[in-house]
Design a protein around this motif. Structure first.
Motif, PDB file in Angstrom:
ATOM      1  N   VAL A  65      -7.098  32.182 -21.860  1.00 61.20           N
ATOM      2  CA  VAL A  65      -8.149  31.620 -21.629  1.00 61.20           C
ATOM      3  C   VAL A  65      -9.049  32.246 -21.989  1.00 61.20           C
ATOM      4  CG1 VAL A  65      -8.378  29.931 -20.435  1.00 61.20           C
ATOM      5  CG2 VAL A  65      -8.330  31.773 -19.370  1.00 61.20           C
ATOM      6  N   THR A 263     -12.759  28.915 -23.035  1.00 59.01           N
ATOM      7  CA  THR A 263     -12.009  28.095 -22.761  1.00 59.01           C
ATOM      8  C   THR A 263     -10.387  27.962 -23.296  1.00 59.01           C
ATOM      9  OG1 THR A 263     -13.532  25.841 -22.579  1.00 59.01           O
ATOM     10  CG2 THR A 263     -13.332  27.098 -20.463  1.00 59.01           C
ATOM     11  N   GLY A 270      -6.205  25.032 -24.887  1.00 59.34           N
ATOM     12  CA  GLY A 270      -6.738  25.640 -23.909  1.00 59.34           C
ATOM     13  C   GLY A 270      -7.349  24.265 -22.926  1.00 59.34           C
TER      14      GLY A 270
END
Length: 331
Positions: A65, A263, A270
């Motif tokens: 991330v 994200t 992710g």
């Protein structure tokens, strides 16, 4: 990725084939948001979203991330202007986009703060970090690291995905940056139509590598107002905010791609749901009710935004939110 029929990426998975039915209602001709990667999933995302956002939670796929976000913008091509100054920007997109990111920080930005609940370094399949791992970062100050007008070339009239990635690598070399914490936004000029823009997507994000092999997240960002209502124009009622309805898509689409890069910078490993949707995809083009797109104030300026998916909303059952100050104070 955001499509007003898509924002996202091309080898298709079965999950992606059902994704378009999971989005909120959108304006006629709207492009649906992407899922995790343009190159992986865009081809399956050309149906117009019609149903409510998916309720299944995002889960961690084991990848990175963005823990310390930094945004860099390249204005691709002499069509933007010569020398180092943007002079050809009929809708004022460059200034609006830059202002939006310059205001996305600190306690004055409760919109993107929802993404700090997601993290890296936890078990694959995790849905609630609860303080474990390393969280998505929320900038304490202006996250824009630089802008550059690449007027040394003329952007192709219909650039391919490979040409967009190459421009991102060129820009990274100019800025001297790379890595998962970097987002290079490749802004195409007015009149340039990257392959699929307006008919398959509004924008998308992906990851490439620099010449040294370092990872490089980047965003393909066409001239959004060229698509009109298909990519966000006049989607949100502006009231007395002073927001220009014609350019709402610049920040709605730009915010979508920014949050998804935070994200899921690798665009596949992710935080995604079981259909392959990312945090922005699950909340794209919602026009009423919980999670509806709206105007928010960010550090003294107002912008049109879409909501973002929050796993810990509504007692960890999840939902789309436009403001987040804590797991117990979000809406």
């Amino acid at each position: 990725m955001l499509r007003r029929s898509t924002l996202g990426r091309v080898a298709v998975t079965a999950a992606a084939l059902t994704a378009a039915a999971l989005l909120g209602s959108s304006p006629a001709g709207a492009q649906t948001p992407e899922t995790s990667g343009h190159a992986k999933q865009m081809a399956a995302r050309d149906a117009r979203p019609a149903a409510a956002a998916s309720t299944n939670l995002l889960s961690y796929g084991g990848g990175a991330v963005v823990t310390s976000p930094k945004v860099y913008v390249v204005y691709w091509g002499s069509q933007w202007g010569t020398g180092s100054t943007v002079t050809n920007d009929p809708s004022g997109e460059a200034a609006l986009q830059l202002s939006f990111f310059q205001h996305a920080y600190g306690s004055g930005d409760t919109w993107s703060a929802s993404q700090t609940q997601y993290c890296e370094g936890v078990a694959v399949g995790t849905t609630q970090c609860n303080g474990a791992g390393t969280p998505v970062g929320h900038p304490a100050s202006n996250p824009v690291g630089g802008t550059w007008l690449d007027s040394s070339v003329s952007a192709p009239s219909k650039p391919s995905n490979a040409q967009i990635a190459a421009e991102a690598v060129k820009a990274a070399a100019h800025f001297g940056v790379s890595g998962d914490n970097v987002q290079i936004i490749v802004d195409a000029p007015h009149g340039v139509v990257p392959t699929g823009f307006k008919t398959q997507y509004c924008a998308w994000h992906d990851q490439t590598t620099t010449g040294s092999g370092a990872p490089l997240p980047y965003t393909n960002f066409p001239y959004i107002t060229d698509a009109g209502s298909a990519c966000g124009a006049n989607f949100v009622s502006t009231g007395s905010t002073g927001v220009n309805g014609n350019t709402e898509g610049v920040t709605i689409v730009g915010g979508h791609e920014y949050a998804e890069t935070l994200t899921d910078p690798t665009a596949s490993t992710g935080w995604l749901d079981s259909t392959g949707y990312e945090t922005g995809d699950k909340c794209a083009w919602i026009s009423s009710g919980q999670g509806a797109s709206t105007i928010v104030g960010m550090n003294g300026s107002d912008y049109a935004i879409q909501s973002l998916w929050s796993n810990n909303f509504n007692s960890d059952s999840g939902g789309c939110v436009v403001s987040y100050t804590s797991p117990t104070n979000q809406h």
